[in-house]
Structures are given as structure tokens and as C-alpha cells.
Design a protein around this motif. Structure first.
Motif, short mmCIF file in Angstrom:
data_model
loop_
_atom_site.label_atom_id
_atom_site.label_comp_id
_atom_site.label_asym_id
_atom_site.label_seq_id
_atom_site.Cartn_x
_atom_site.Cartn_y
_atom_site.Cartn_z
N SER A 18 -36.69 -64.59 -49.14
CA SER A 18 -36.80 -66.00 -48.79
C SER A 18 -35.96 -66.40 -47.58
O SER A 18 -36.18 -67.44 -46.99
CB SER A 18 -36.40 -66.88 -49.98
N ALA A 19 -34.98 -65.57 -47.19
CA ALA A 19 -34.14 -65.88 -46.04
C ALA A 19 -33.48 -64.61 -45.54
O ALA A 19 -33.17 -63.71 -46.31
CB ALA A 19 -33.07 -66.90 -46.41
N CYS A 20 -33.26 -64.52 -44.20
CA CYS A 20 -32.67 -63.33 -43.61
C CYS A 20 -31.64 -63.68 -42.54
O CYS A 20 -31.79 -64.67 -41.83
CB CYS A 20 -33.74 -62.47 -42.93
N THR A 21 -30.62 -62.86 -42.45
CA THR A 21 -29.69 -62.85 -41.31
C THR A 21 -29.73 -61.43 -40.77
O THR A 21 -30.24 -60.52 -41.42
CB THR A 21 -28.25 -63.21 -41.73
N GLY A 22 -29.20 -61.22 -39.58
CA GLY A 22 -29.18 -59.87 -39.04
C GLY A 22 -28.94 -59.84 -37.56
O GLY A 22 -28.50 -60.82 -36.96
N LYS A 23 -29.28 -58.69 -36.96
CA LYS A 23 -28.98 -58.46 -35.54
C LYS A 23 -30.05 -57.58 -34.92
O LYS A 23 -30.51 -56.62 -35.53
CB LYS A 23 -27.61 -57.77 -35.45
N GLU A 24 -30.42 -57.92 -33.69
CA GLU A 24 -31.31 -57.06 -32.91
C GLU A 24 -30.39 -56.02 -32.26
O GLU A 24 -29.43 -56.38 -31.58
CB GLU A 24 -32.08 -57.87 -31.87
N ILE A 25 -30.67 -54.77 -32.47
CA ILE A 25 -29.75 -53.70 -32.12
C ILE A 25 -29.47 -53.58 -30.62
O ILE A 25 -28.33 -53.45 -30.20
CB ILE A 25 -30.28 -52.35 -32.67
N TRP A 26 -30.50 -53.60 -29.79
CA TRP A 26 -30.30 -53.29 -28.38
C TRP A 26 -29.78 -54.47 -27.56
O TRP A 26 -29.05 -54.27 -26.60
CB TRP A 26 -31.58 -52.72 -27.77
#
Length: 114
Positions: A76-84
Motif C-alpha cells: 500500500s505504500a513504499c519508500t526507497g532509492k533509485e540506485i544510480w
């Protein structure tokens, strides 16, 4: 560094984390965008976007569709990071993950979803 093996696994030589590929027939032509999704051993979701076009484009995925990588779990929800690029999703996104991808380029997110 990530290494793709013939048995469908993607393994990080740095962390030892592994993702497994499940083939799904694409319903698209030779040009445009493609995506790849996998779940890691710790419940993270790997989401890659590939721009096959000669033009830059914004590529998106619905958060609700990301749950398909985690059988038996609803996302239902996400956090995170684009690697490059290092682009972070600091506040939980509830609807869509999107990024502008240059011509013939790709983006890879590592997401923590609930």
C-alpha cells in the motif's frame, strides 16, 4: 556488483542478496518501455525501468501492482532509492513510482514497502 545467472537469479557480490526472475510474456512491440520486478530475501522490492525508445520518457508503476512480486502480501505504500541517481522516495508513496529515464537508459529502485 550484481550478476545475472542462467537459473534466473540476480546476486549481489557485495551484500550476497539475491533476487529471482519469473518470466512473464510482454504485451508490447519492439520499442517503448519495459520493467522488471523482483523481491529480495529481506522483503525489499527491486524495480527496474528500461527505456527502449530514442526519446526520453517518464516511466511509472502503480504501487498496488508491486505486490505481485510478493505473493500473499498487499503493498500500500513504499519508500526507497533509485540506485544510480541516488533519488530517494523519502515520504511513503501511496499511488505510483515514477522517474524520467533518458533514451536507451534504465533506472533501478530498491523499495521498502508495507
Amino acid at each position: 556488483m550484481w550478476k545475472f545467472h542462467g537459473n534466473g537469479t540476480l546476486i549481489s557480490s557485495y551484500s550476497g542478496l539475491c533476487a529471482k526472475m519469473k518470466k512473464v510474456k510482454a504485451n508490447a512491440g519492439a520499442a517503448g518501455a519495459r520493467s522488471w520486478i523482483a523481491s529480495g530475501r529481506s522483503g525489499e522490492i527491486y524495480l527496474a525501468f528500461f527505456n527502449l525508445s530514442s526519446d526520453d520518457m517518464t516511466i511509472s508503476a502503480l504501487v498496488s501492482d508491486l505486490g505481485k512480486a510478493l505473493p500473499g502480501r498487499t503493498v500500500s505504500a513504499c519508500t526507497g532509492k533509485e540506485i544510480w541517481t541516488g533519488t530517494e522516495i523519502g515520504r511513503p508513496t501511496l499511488y505510483m513510482v515514477s522517474i524520467r529515464v533518458e533514451s536507451h537508459d534504465c533506472a533501478l529502485y530498491v523499495l521498502n514497502c508495507r
